[in-house]
Design a protein around this motif. Structure first.
Motif, short mmCIF file in Angstrom:
data_model
loop_
_atom_site.label_atom_id
_atom_site.label_comp_id
_atom_site.label_asym_id
_atom_site.label_seq_id
_atom_site.Cartn_x
_atom_site.Cartn_y
_atom_site.Cartn_z
N SER A 90 33.97 52.28 38.60
CA SER A 90 34.20 51.60 39.88
C SER A 90 33.35 50.34 40.03
O SER A 90 33.71 49.44 40.79
N ALA A 91 32.25 50.26 39.26
CA ALA A 91 31.39 49.08 39.32
C ALA A 91 31.82 48.00 38.33
O ALA A 91 31.09 47.04 38.12
N SER A 92 33.01 48.14 37.74
CA SER A 92 33.50 47.19 36.74
C SER A 92 34.59 46.31 37.36
O SER A 92 35.72 46.76 37.55
N PRO A 93 34.30 45.05 37.68
CA PRO A 93 35.28 44.18 38.34
C PRO A 93 36.33 43.62 37.38
O PRO A 93 37.35 43.09 37.82
N ASP A 94 36.08 43.71 36.06
CA ASP A 94 37.04 43.17 35.10
C ASP A 94 36.95 43.99 33.82
O ASP A 94 36.08 44.84 33.65
N LEU A 95 37.87 43.71 32.89
CA LEU A 95 37.93 44.48 31.65
C LEU A 95 36.71 44.27 30.77
O LEU A 95 36.26 45.20 30.08
N ALA A 96 36.15 43.07 30.77
CA ALA A 96 34.97 42.81 29.95
C ALA A 96 33.79 43.66 30.42
O ALA A 96 33.05 44.24 29.62
N THR A 97 33.62 43.75 31.75
CA THR A 97 32.53 44.57 32.29
C THR A 97 32.80 46.04 32.04
O THR A 97 31.88 46.81 31.74
N LEU A 98 34.06 46.45 32.15
CA LEU A 98 34.41 47.85 31.89
C LEU A 98 34.07 48.22 30.46
O LEU A 98 33.53 49.30 30.19
N ARG A 99 34.38 47.33 29.52
CA ARG A 99 34.04 47.60 28.13
C ARG A 99 32.53 47.70 27.95
O ARG A 99 32.04 48.60 27.25
N ALA A 100 31.78 46.80 28.57
CA ALA A 100 30.32 46.85 28.45
C ALA A 100 29.76 48.14 29.04
O ALA A 100 28.83 48.73 28.50
N ASN A 101 30.33 48.59 30.17
CA ASN A 101 29.86 49.83 30.78
C ASN A 101 30.22 51.05 29.93
O ASN A 101 29.48 52.03 29.90
N LEU A 102 31.35 50.99 29.25
CA LEU A 102 31.69 52.06 28.32
C LEU A 102 30.70 52.12 27.16
O LEU A 102 30.32 53.19 26.70
N GLU A 103 30.29 50.96 26.69
CA GLU A 103 29.32 50.89 25.59
C GLU A 103 28.00 51.56 25.97
O GLU A 103 27.34 52.16 25.12
N ARG A 104 27.60 51.47 27.24
CA ARG A 104 26.32 52.04 27.66
C ARG A 104 26.46 53.45 28.22
O ARG A 104 25.46 54.08 28.57
N PHE A 105 27.67 53.96 28.31
CA PHE A 105 27.92 55.29 28.85
C PHE A 105 27.44 56.36 27.86
O PHE A 105 27.77 56.31 26.67
N GLU A 106 26.65 57.31 28.33
CA GLU A 106 26.08 58.35 27.46
C GLU A 106 26.63 59.74 27.80
O GLU A 106 26.03 60.74 27.42
N THR A 113 29.14 60.35 17.19
CA THR A 113 29.71 60.58 15.87
C THR A 113 30.70 59.49 15.45
O THR A 113 31.02 59.39 14.27
N ALA A 114 31.19 58.70 16.41
CA ALA A 114 32.14 57.63 16.08
C ALA A 114 31.43 56.41 15.53
O ALA A 114 30.23 56.20 15.78
N THR A 115 32.15 55.60 14.79
CA THR A 115 31.58 54.36 14.26
C THR A 115 31.41 53.32 15.34
O THR A 115 30.39 52.64 15.41
N GLN A 116 32.42 53.19 16.21
CA GLN A 116 32.37 52.18 17.25
C GLN A 116 33.36 52.53 18.36
O GLN A 116 34.23 53.39 18.21
N LEU A 117 33.24 51.82 19.46
CA LEU A 117 34.16 51.94 20.58
C LEU A 117 35.49 51.29 20.21
O LEU A 117 35.53 50.20 19.64
N VAL A 118 36.60 51.97 20.54
CA VAL A 118 37.94 51.41 20.34
C VAL A 118 38.53 51.22 21.73
O VAL A 118 39.00 52.17 22.36
N PHE A 119 38.51 49.99 22.23
CA PHE A 119 38.78 49.75 23.64
C PHE A 119 40.22 49.31 23.92
O PHE A 119 40.89 49.89 24.77
N GLU A 120 40.72 48.29 23.22
CA GLU A 120 42.02 47.74 23.61
C GLU A 120 42.63 46.94 22.47
O GLU A 120 41.97 46.60 21.48
#
Length: 278
Positions: A90-106, A113-120
């Protein structure tokens, strides 16, 4: 019984044992079975009882930047993970911020176990958004959804009705690859659900296509199997209140295993093309 002594008595050296452990991890084994049974249901209830309103408030504060994020590798209880996901989404106003927040989500163990985030992939704002289940091995390596054999089949399916990746937007319910390409657990799916719902809202498609049973069940509330749900249109309410038309379809990976079902997939693709024309 001492497992270390068992390994030594079997004549297994450290390198061989480590290789075996890595193999089990890649196959999806993420826990050991002890000699004493454990009641996982009771443990889940205890985790819920330990989650207070203060924990949810803390997660929201972290999303706003008022508190530092939890340390890397820290584990959250399922309720706390869902609260943190909702706050970050809800604190993500755009897709770039949403991706960044996903990166920091624990709050999702698959991140470890994954190599990297697969976003879009594709183009946000396209009329059609396709949502699958979770990345596979090729997607985990490259960092884009649907780039393996199933993705190549999806490209051919889109091309057959005059579409391509530049004219659609593609994502997954769960953005990290599960070990061994196993199905994400309900806990993992629920932890990621606020993010994909926010991603759909920010991408603003006209038509949502759910590829496979997991996507249709999670986003559309479908209860029957995908072979019965496919080809049907559903109503999906976006987080901003918009009503989207949603189509359930067979997953391309399923079509690779069951080529005879491609006829049904072609019928569904024609229905999608017809909806875009009208």
């Amino acid at each position: 019984m001492d497992p270390v002594e068992d390994v030594r008595s079997a004549g297994v050296d450290n390198a061989t044992a480590a290789a075996a452990l890595r193999w089990w991890l890649s196959a999806g084994v993420d826990g050991a079975v002890g000699e004493t049974p454990r009641n996982r249901f009771d443990e889940g209830a205890e985790a819920i009882s330990r989650t207070s309103p203060a924990a949810a408030a803390s997660a929201a504060a972290q999303a706003r930047g008022a508190l530092p994020p939890p340390p890397a590798g820290a584990s959250l209880s399922p309720p706390a993970a869902e609260a943190a996901a909702r706050a970050l989404a809800s604190a993500s106003p755009d897709l770039a911020t949403l991706r960044a927040n996903l990166e920091r989500f624990e709050g999702c163990a698959l991140k470890k176990t994954a190599t990297q985030l697969v976003f879009e992939d594709g183009t946000p704002g396209s009329r059609v958004m396709l949502v699958g289940e979770a990345p596979g091995g090729d997607e985990d390596r490259i960092g884009r959804p649907f780039v393996g054999r199933a993705g190549q089949l999806l490209d051919r399916m889109l091309n057959a009705v005059g579409l391509d990746r530049r004219r659609v937007y593609i994502a997954n319910v769960v953005p990290w690859r599960p070990p061994g390409n196993r199905t994400p657990t309900p806990q993992e799916t629920q932890a990621c659900l606020p993010f994909i719902r926010r991603q759909i809202e920010l991408a603003r498609p006209e038509i949502l296509v759910c590829l496979g049973a997991s996507s249709a069940q999670t986003l559309l509330g479908v209860r029957e199997g995908i072979t019965r749900a496919r080809g049907n249109w559903y109503a999906y309410e976006s987080e901003d209140g918009r009503a989207l038309r949603a189509l359930a379809m067979l997953h391309p990976a399923y079509l690779l295993r069951q080529p005879a079902q491609k006829r049904q997939a072609w019928i569904d693709m024609r229905a999608l093309a017809s909806a875009l024309e009208t």
